[in-house]
Design an enzyme around this catalytic site. Sequence first.
Site, mmCIF file in Angstrom:
data_model
loop_
_atom_site.group_PDB
_atom_site.id
_atom_site.type_symbol
_atom_site.label_atom_id
_atom_site.label_comp_id
_atom_site.label_asym_id
_atom_site.label_seq_id
_atom_site.Cartn_x
_atom_site.Cartn_y
_atom_site.Cartn_z
ATOM 1 N N LYS A 1 0.388 -1.105 -0.204
ATOM 2 C CA LYS A 1 -0.079 -0.102 -0.448
ATOM 3 C C LYS A 1 0.855 1.478 0.052
ATOM 4 O O LYS A 1 0.220 2.217 -0.588
ATOM 5 C CB LYS A 1 -1.074 -0.137 1.268
ATOM 6 C CG LYS A 1 -2.018 -1.303 0.333
ATOM 7 C CD LYS A 1 -3.027 -0.841 2.035
ATOM 8 C CE LYS A 1 -3.957 -1.733 1.251
ATOM 9 N NZ LYS A 1 -5.808 -2.208 2.300
ATOM 10 N N LYS B 1 -7.079 -10.549 -5.870
ATOM 11 C CA LYS B 1 -8.035 -11.221 -5.041
ATOM 12 C C LYS B 1 -9.044 -9.670 -5.323
ATOM 13 O O LYS B 1 -9.157 -8.717 -5.048
ATOM 14 C CB LYS B 1 -7.991 -11.064 -3.391
ATOM 15 C CG LYS B 1 -7.726 -9.442 -2.443
ATOM 16 C CD LYS B 1 -7.948 -9.303 -0.873
ATOM 17 C CE LYS B 1 -8.360 -8.447 -0.633
ATOM 18 N NZ LYS B 1 -8.460 -7.859 0.418
ATOM 19 N N LYS C 1 -12.389 -3.916 -2.536
ATOM 20 C CA LYS C 1 -13.354 -2.924 -2.862
ATOM 21 C C LYS C 1 -12.628 -1.888 -3.732
ATOM 22 O O LYS C 1 -13.133 -1.453 -4.294
ATOM 23 C CB LYS C 1 -13.872 -1.794 -1.396
ATOM 24 C CG LYS C 1 -14.816 -2.516 -0.994
ATOM 25 C CD LYS C 1 -14.894 -1.844 0.626
ATOM 26 C CE LYS C 1 -15.100 -2.691 1.717
ATOM 27 N NZ LYS C 1 -14.884 -2.496 3.137
HETATM 28 N N1 AQP Z 1 -11.669 -11.340 -1.711
HETATM 29 C C1 AQP Z 1 -11.735 -11.748 -1.033
HETATM 30 N N2 AQP Z 1 -11.945 -12.829 -0.374
HETATM 31 C C2 AQP Z 1 -13.043 -13.187 0.750
HETATM 32 N N3 AQP Z 1 -13.012 -12.444 2.110
HETATM 33 C C3 AQP Z 1 -12.272 -10.924 1.824
HETATM 34 N N4 AQP Z 1 -12.383 -9.310 2.636
HETATM 35 C C4 AQP Z 1 -11.629 -8.691 1.244
HETATM 36 N N5 AQP Z 1 -11.324 -9.531 0.507
HETATM 37 C C5 AQP Z 1 -11.960 -10.952 0.273
HETATM 38 C C6 AQP Z 1 -12.538 -9.672 4.096
HETATM 39 O O1 AQP Z 1 -13.234 -9.227 4.476
HETATM 40 C C7 AQP Z 1 -13.295 -7.988 5.044
HETATM 41 C C8 AQP Z 1 -13.479 -7.186 4.880
HETATM 42 O O2 AQP Z 1 -12.267 -6.102 5.585
HETATM 43 P P1 AQP Z 1 -11.912 -4.629 5.033
HETATM 44 O O3 AQP Z 1 -13.151 -4.070 5.596
HETATM 45 O O4 AQP Z 1 -10.902 -4.142 6.435
HETATM 46 O O5 AQP Z 1 -11.417 -4.331 3.810
HETATM 47 P P2 AQP Z 1 -10.397 -5.138 3.343
HETATM 48 O O6 AQP Z 1 -9.877 -6.225 3.645
HETATM 49 O O7 AQP Z 1 -9.133 -4.229 3.371
HETATM 50 O O8 AQP Z 1 -10.478 -6.030 1.738
HETATM 51 P P3 AQP Z 1 -11.162 -5.645 0.701
HETATM 52 O O9 AQP Z 1 -13.139 -5.073 1.692
HETATM 53 O O10 AQP Z 1 -11.747 -5.934 -0.252
HETATM 54 O O11 AQP Z 1 -10.762 -4.043 0.302
HETATM 55 P P4 AQP Z 1 -9.405 -3.476 -0.122
HETATM 56 O O12 AQP Z 1 -9.729 -2.626 -1.514
HETATM 57 O O13 AQP Z 1 -8.707 -2.157 1.004
HETATM 58 O O14 AQP Z 1 -8.633 -4.506 -0.495
HETATM 59 C C9 AQP Z 1 -11.869 -8.851 5.671
HETATM 60 O O15 AQP Z 1 -12.038 -9.997 7.015
HETATM 61 C C10 AQP Z 1 -11.709 -9.719 4.626
HETATM 62 O O16 AQP Z 1 -10.716 -10.480 4.866
#
Ligand code: AQP
Length: 331
Positions: A112, A194, A197
Amino acid sequence: PRRVVSGLQPTGALHIGNYFGAVRRCVRLQDKGDDLMIFIADLHSLTTHQDPAALQENVLDLTACLLASGIDPDRSVLFTQSSVARHSELCWLLTCLATHARLAHLPQYKDKSAKMKEVPLGLLLYPVLQAADVLVYRGTHVPVGVDQLQHLQVASQLVRTFHHRFGRTFPTPKPLLAEDGSDRLLSLRDPSKKMSKSDTDPKSCILLTDSDDTILLKLRKAVTDFTPQVTFDRENRPGVSNLIAVHCLAADKLPEEAVEEADGLDTGRYKRVVAAALSEALGPVRERAAALRRRPELLRDVLRHGAVRARVRADEVYESVLARVGLAPPV
Ligand code: AQP
């Protein structure tokens, strides 16, 4: 009972990875009788830029989604991270035990921060705040994806350091890994990544708010490969296998069962089967979430009630921490 702690960032509509990988897992743990503390990680979300008005809306959206998914605010404690100041207070104490070298080496930080010109310190401290989130409730278990394991190791190391200096105070939190592969759904457009969001391609992920038509459209555009048969092989056929994984999560099946059901279908037709299963699984959640979202006062009430309960638990732990560290008020 086990005390499970989990947080989700209010950074916009949830995708099916978040839903199956985090939210539904928590609901199932709750329903199995675990003591669940589930919080909206608004402090964590500030490590990237958030518009204040949008953040407030996102908190309510996420609350509605969690309730719609089956989080029961009477059995579980549902609250916003910022409403319990002890998270930040314990974070400071842990920050004094963490080392810059250790944090700067974590892959997620490296990834990041590499994309940023000015790296906020909060991004570096993110895993320390995560440790505080769990330890402030003496959490015993944390549902994580494989990518979060290293952050949990930071928490374990902080517990060891804390115990070494001040005596036993916290349980060492253990990871709860998903057995059904729900913790790693892949991007529909690029199965080497993966589902995320922050992906700029809206077709890369299916959102919990997507209509049935949108679900079908996005699945039809999902990248597979040049073999028409449906077979499960994560290594060599990540795209098709990801569709099977989605199907399995939506319809509560094993990959063998899904593949058997797809016998005689090419991947194009199979995508329709997956879309139907997904619409069936998400439709009711989407509708409940929309109805709850029209009642912001109810959502705020739930969060207020959760915050009161969370504070009681956090205060108790934090007071004993203060005493250990030598910060207890003089008697
Ligand atoms: N691709 C995925 N498959 C399964 N689980 C996932 N999680 C995230 N991506 C996947 C799980 O969702 C939860 C959300 O955590 P968060 O709100 O902290 O978001 P994050 O981990 O940053 O993941 P995002 O939503 O995809 O955002 P970005 O774009 O920032 O990477 C966690 O429990 C995560 O494991």
